[in-house]
Design a protein around this motif. Structure first.
Motif, PDB file in Angstrom:
ATOM      1  N   VAL A 179       0.828  -1.216   0.000  1.00  9.75           N
ATOM      2  CA  VAL A 179       0.000   0.000   0.000  1.00  9.75           C
ATOM      3  C   VAL A 179       0.860   1.263   0.000  1.00  9.75           C
ATOM      4  CG1 VAL A 179      -1.996  -1.119   1.001  1.00  9.75           C
ATOM      5  CG2 VAL A 179      -0.281  -0.148   2.521  1.00  9.75           C
ATOM      6  N   VAL A 180       1.993   1.224   0.671  1.00  8.22           N
ATOM      7  CA  VAL A 180       3.055   2.229   0.564  1.00  8.22           C
ATOM      8  C   VAL A 180       4.353   1.461   0.701  1.00  8.22           C
ATOM      9  CG1 VAL A 180       1.660   4.151   1.475  1.00  8.22           C
ATOM     10  CG2 VAL A 180       3.023   2.772   3.046  1.00  8.22           C
ATOM     11  N   GLY A 182       7.081  -0.675   1.710  1.00  4.23           N
ATOM     12  CA  GLY A 182       7.367  -1.513   2.863  1.00  4.23           C
ATOM     13  C   GLY A 182       6.177  -1.855   3.725  1.00  4.23           C
ATOM     14  N   VAL A 183       4.980  -1.374   3.363  1.00  5.03           N
ATOM     15  CA  VAL A 183       3.765  -1.669   4.131  1.00  5.03           C
ATOM     16  C   VAL A 183       2.836  -2.504   3.252  1.00  5.03           C
ATOM     17  CG1 VAL A 183       1.791  -0.734   5.379  1.00  5.03           C
ATOM     18  CG2 VAL A 183       3.989   0.471   5.424  1.00  5.03           C
ATOM     19  N   PHE A 184       2.429  -3.673   3.757  1.00  2.41           N
ATOM     20  CA  PHE A 184       1.662  -4.619   2.964  1.00  2.41           C
ATOM     21  C   PHE A 184       0.356  -4.956   3.670  1.00  2.41           C
ATOM     22  CE2 PHE A 184       6.111  -5.131   2.073  1.00  2.41           C
ATOM     23  CZ  PHE A 184       6.174  -5.315   0.706  1.00  2.41           C
ATOM     24  N   SER A 185      -0.687  -5.127   2.886  1.00  2.00           N
ATOM     25  CA  SER A 185      -1.992  -5.500   3.417  1.00  2.00           C
ATOM     26  C   SER A 185      -2.529  -6.699   2.648  1.00  2.00           C
ATOM     27  CB  SER A 185      -2.983  -4.331   3.305  1.00  2.00           C
ATOM     28  OG  SER A 185      -4.291  -4.741   3.676  1.00  2.00           O
ATOM     29  N   GLU A 186      -3.317  -7.523   3.343  1.00  2.00           N
ATOM     30  CA  GLU A 186      -4.011  -8.621   2.672  1.00  2.00           C
ATOM     31  C   GLU A 186      -5.233  -8.123   1.906  1.00  2.00           C
ATOM     32  OE1 GLU A 186      -3.466 -12.850   4.742  1.00  2.00           O
ATOM     33  OE2 GLU A 186      -4.513 -11.422   6.046  1.00  2.00           O
ATOM     34  N   ASP A 187      -5.711  -6.926   2.226  1.00  2.00           N
ATOM     35  CA  ASP A 187      -6.888  -6.360   1.570  1.00  2.00           C
ATOM     36  C   ASP A 187      -6.465  -5.476   0.402  1.00  2.00           C
ATOM     37  OD1 ASP A 187      -8.538  -7.603   3.434  1.00  2.00           O
ATOM     38  OD2 ASP A 187      -8.425  -5.898   4.819  1.00  2.00           O
ATOM     39  N   MET A 188      -6.903  -5.822  -0.788  1.00  2.00           N
ATOM     40  CA  MET A 188      -6.473  -5.110  -1.988  1.00  2.00           C
ATOM     41  C   MET A 188      -6.829  -3.619  -1.933  1.00  2.00           C
ATOM     42  SD  MET A 188      -7.536  -5.874  -5.970  1.00  2.00           S
ATOM     43  CE  MET A 188      -7.058  -7.593  -5.807  1.00  2.00           C
ATOM     44  N   ASP A 189      -7.970  -3.280  -1.338  1.00  2.00           N
ATOM     45  CA  ASP A 189      -8.422  -1.896  -1.338  1.00  2.00           C
ATOM     46  C   ASP A 189      -8.073  -1.139  -0.057  1.00  2.00           C
ATOM     47  OD1 ASP A 189     -10.075  -3.324   0.274  1.00  2.00           O
ATOM     48  OD2 ASP A 189     -11.963  -2.538  -0.539  1.00  2.00           O
ATOM     49  N   PHE A 190      -7.165  -1.688   0.765  1.00  4.90           N
ATOM     50  CA  PHE A 190      -6.800  -1.034   2.016  1.00  4.90           C
ATOM     51  C   PHE A 190      -6.035   0.262   1.744  1.00  4.90           C
ATOM     52  CE2 PHE A 190      -3.903  -0.205   5.543  1.00  4.90           C
ATOM     53  CZ  PHE A 190      -4.767  -0.258   6.632  1.00  4.90           C
ATOM     54  N   ARG A 191      -6.355   1.298   2.498  1.00  5.36           N
ATOM     55  CA  ARG A 191      -5.651   2.569   2.396  1.00  5.36           C
ATOM     56  C   ARG A 191      -5.295   3.053   3.793  1.00  5.36           C
ATOM     57  NH1 ARG A 191      -5.566   0.833  -1.819  1.00  5.36           N
ATOM     58  NH2 ARG A 191      -6.201   1.713  -3.838  1.00  5.36           N
ATOM     59  N   LEU A 192      -4.041   3.440   3.981  1.00  2.00           N
ATOM     60  CA  LEU A 192      -3.624   4.028   5.251  1.00  2.00           C
ATOM     61  C   LEU A 192      -4.131   5.458   5.349  1.00  2.00           C
ATOM     62  CD1 LEU A 192       0.106   2.928   5.660  1.00  2.00           C
ATOM     63  CD2 LEU A 192      -1.737   2.374   7.235  1.00  2.00           C
ATOM     64  N   PRO A 193      -4.600   5.893   6.516  1.00  3.14           N
ATOM     65  CA  PRO A 193      -4.924   7.307   6.690  1.00  3.14           C
ATOM     66  C   PRO A 193      -3.699   8.175   6.414  1.00  3.14           C
ATOM     67  CG  PRO A 193      -5.788   6.011   8.510  1.00  3.14           C
ATOM     68  CD  PRO A 193      -4.923   5.093   7.709  1.00  3.14           C
ATOM     69  N   ALA A 194      -3.924   9.360   5.901  1.00  2.93           N
ATOM     70  CA  ALA A 194      -2.812  10.243   5.507  1.00  2.93           C
ATOM     71  C   ALA A 194      -1.921  10.620   6.676  1.00  2.93           C
ATOM     72  CB  ALA A 194      -3.373  11.497   4.838  1.00  2.93           C
ATOM     73  N   ASN A 195      -2.458  10.620   7.893  1.00  2.00           N
ATOM     74  CA  ASN A 195      -1.674  11.057   9.047  1.00  2.00           C
ATOM     75  C   ASN A 195      -1.101   9.889   9.867  1.00  2.00           C
ATOM     76  OD1 ASN A 195      -4.142  10.215  10.006  1.00  2.00           O
ATOM     77  ND2 ASN A 195      -4.857  12.292  10.506  1.00  2.00           N
ATOM     78  N   VAL A 196      -0.952   8.725   9.244  1.00  2.00           N
ATOM     79  CA  VAL A 196      -0.262   7.593   9.859  1.00  2.00           C
ATOM     80  C   VAL A 196       1.177   7.567   9.351  1.00  2.00           C
ATOM     81  CG1 VAL A 196      -0.111   5.072   9.967  1.00  2.00           C
ATOM     82  CG2 VAL A 196      -2.320   6.204  10.212  1.00  2.00           C
ATOM     83  N   ALA A 197       2.142   7.483  10.271  1.00  2.00           N
ATOM     84  CA  ALA A 197       3.562   7.454   9.912  1.00  2.00           C
ATOM     85  C   ALA A 197       4.090   6.030   9.995  1.00  2.00           C
ATOM     86  CB  ALA A 197       4.356   8.368  10.834  1.00  2.00           C
ATOM     87  N   CYS A 198       4.838   5.617   8.957  1.00  6.12           N
ATOM     88  CA  CYS A 198       5.387   4.258   8.909  1.00  6.12           C
ATOM     89  C   CYS A 198       6.889   4.326   8.686  1.00  6.12           C
ATOM     90  CB  CYS A 198       4.736   3.446   7.791  1.00  6.12           C
ATOM     91  SG  CYS A 198       2.961   3.188   8.010  1.00  6.12           S
ATOM     92  N   GLU A 199       7.629   3.525   9.449  1.00  2.76           N
ATOM     93  CA  GLU A 199       9.083   3.426   9.323  1.00  2.76           C
ATOM     94  C   GLU A 199       9.419   1.975   9.005  1.00  2.76           C
ATOM     95  OE1 GLU A 199      12.659   3.294   8.904  1.00  2.76           O
ATOM     96  OE2 GLU A 199      12.103   5.331   9.547  1.00  2.76           O
ATOM     97  N   THR A 200       9.957   1.728   7.804  1.00  2.00           N
ATOM     98  CA  THR A 200      10.188   0.346   7.366  1.00  2.00           C
ATOM     99  C   THR A 200      11.647   0.081   7.000  1.00  2.00           C
ATOM    100  OG1 THR A 200       9.585   0.923   5.081  1.00  2.00           O
ATOM    101  CG2 THR A 200       7.821   0.122   6.525  1.00  2.00           C
ATOM    102  N   SER A 201      12.566   0.912   7.454  1.00  2.00           N
ATOM    103  CA  SER A 201      13.969   0.725   7.080  1.00  2.00           C
ATOM    104  C   SER A 201      14.549  -0.555   7.677  1.00  2.00           C
ATOM    105  CB  SER A 201      14.800   1.936   7.521  1.00  2.00           C
ATOM    106  OG  SER A 201      14.753   2.095   8.933  1.00  2.00           O
ATOM    107  N   ARG A 202      14.001  -1.033   8.790  1.00  2.00           N
ATOM    108  CA  ARG A 202      14.522  -2.234   9.437  1.00  2.00           C
ATOM    109  C   ARG A 202      13.653  -3.466   9.198  1.00  2.00           C
ATOM    110  NH1 ARG A 202      16.979  -0.395  15.337  1.00  2.00           N
ATOM    111  NH2 ARG A 202      18.461   1.157  14.528  1.00  2.00           N
ATOM    112  N   GLY A 203      12.576  -3.315   8.463  1.00  2.00           N
ATOM    113  CA  GLY A 203      11.727  -4.465   8.172  1.00  2.00           C
ATOM    114  C   GLY A 203      10.347  -4.032   7.755  1.00  2.00           C
ATOM    115  N   PRO A 204       9.612  -4.916   7.082  1.00  2.00           N
ATOM    116  CA  PRO A 204       8.288  -4.570   6.557  1.00  2.00           C
ATOM    117  C   PRO A 204       7.222  -4.545   7.648  1.00  2.00           C
ATOM    118  CG  PRO A 204       8.760  -6.861   6.106  1.00  2.00           C
ATOM    119  CD  PRO A 204      10.003  -6.289   6.731  1.00  2.00           C
ATOM    120  N   ILE A 205       6.093  -3.975   7.293  1.00  2.00           N
ATOM    121  CA  ILE A 205       4.911  -3.951   8.139  1.00  2.00           C
ATOM    122  C   ILE A 205       3.817  -4.721   7.414  1.00  2.00           C
ATOM    123  CG2 ILE A 205       3.125  -2.490   9.155  1.00  2.00           C
ATOM    124  CD1 ILE A 205       5.294  -0.273   9.309  1.00  2.00           C
ATOM    125  N   LEU A 206       3.297  -5.772   8.039  1.00  2.00           N
ATOM    126  CA  LEU A 206       2.253  -6.592   7.439  1.00  2.00           C
ATOM    127  C   LEU A 206       0.955  -6.399   8.219  1.00  2.00           C
ATOM    128  CD1 LEU A 206       4.850  -7.872   6.228  1.00  2.00           C
ATOM    129  CD2 LEU A 206       3.698 -10.095   6.374  1.00  2.00           C
TER     130      LEU A 206
END
Length: 291
Positions: A179-180, A182-206
């Motif tokens: 979805v962005v 390093g960030v992965f979702s099982e739901d094809m239409d999933f969208r993260l809110p604009a004000n959620v911060a994600c840090e994936t330099s050390r590993g993915p987010i599932l």
């Protein structure tokens, strides 16, 4: 070949994590050993402590089989084996043999191929799975790369050391949508809110199916968030957190496992911990990483 998961006498050292579930059903780095055992063909059976037998029947009954006495060989697997895909590859190597073989880790039997007749006609018991189960005069010792959970602290340690391997395996085997970066979702239409911060330099987010992420959340990988989880606003979930299904998360959670149907949704810190099922941590609950 039969496949039998067993608990040995050392499982009592894993209390309280194993006080309500078999060792092979404890989550560590997003997997349970039973999840990986399911990759072997056919049905499997299990030997657990007597007070857990009814629980296992209710939770796992449709997947359990009987020991087929017509099968000459049975692969027996210690439920304390760390649940990582590389362990399954080692067990496949053992299962490919048409003769007796075994692997000990320290003084504990980790896995073995034994003649089915050695299990007897009656239902095996926990007490059976000690060193005498293996006839070492007729069984070949193998040096397999298997790790056993030796104490409660090992669940926290192994959760951290194997997290990346387990998430890579999930991404390779299952259907995930990025979805962005390093960030992965099982739901094809999933969208993260604009004000959620994600840090994936050390590993993915599932993020498993049905996840709900509220505003102003910070997520730092590697992370595995289970199905139908809800992450409350202003939360920080980071650094090797794995959750089961239907959990409510909030505050700051770091390097921890939260089993299914448990809640830690209010302000407070939870770190380097293992939370069982049906636990509710109230507002302000904190623990300390300092040992």
């Amino acid at each position: 070949m039969n496949l039998l998961l067993f608990e040995d006498g050392q499982v009592d050292l894993l209390d309280p994590v194993t006080s309500g579930r078999p060792a092979w059903a404890v989550t560590c780095a997003s997997y349970r050993l039973v999840d990986l055992i399911g990759r072997f063909p056919g049905k499997w059976t299990a030997v657990v402590r007597p007070f857990l037998e009814e629980v296992v029947k209710k939770d796992w009954g449709p997947l359990l089989g009987e020991i087929d006495q017509a099968e000459p060989w049975t692969l027996v697997v210690n439920g304390r084996i760390a649940p990582v895909p590389s362990s399954i590859e080692q067990l496949r190597r053992l299962a490919s043999r048409d003769s007796a073989a075994h692997c000990f880790v320290g003084d504990s039997l980790a896995a073995a191929v034994i003649p089915t007749a050695r299990l007897g006609d009656n239902k095996p018991s926990v007490e059976l799975f000690e060193r005498r189960l293996v006839d070492e005069s007729a069984s070949k010792p193998l040096n397999l790369e298997l790790e056993l959970i030796e104490g409660v602290h090992d669940y926290v340690r192994v959760n951290g050391t194997t997290f990346s391997e387990n998430l890579d395996d999930r991404l390779d085997r299952d259907s995930w949508f990025e979805v962005v970066d390093g960030v992965f979702s099982e739901d094809m239409d999933f969208r993260l809110p604009a004000n959620v911060a994600c840090e994936t330099s050390r590993g993915p987010i599932l993020l498993s199916t049905g996840c709900q992420i509220l505003p102003f959340v910070f997520l730092k990988g590697p992370l595995f968030i289970g199905p139908n989880n809800r992450i409350a606003e202003h939360s920080a979930i980071k650094d090797c957190v794995a959750t089961g299904t239907n959990c409510k998360l909030g505050g700051e959670i770091e390097a921890s496992v939260v089993e299914s149907w448990s809640n830690k949704q209010h302000h407070g810190f939870l770190g380097h911990a293992h939370v069982g099922s049906w636990v509710n941590l109230g507002a302000g609950t904190c623990n300390s990483d300092l040992k």
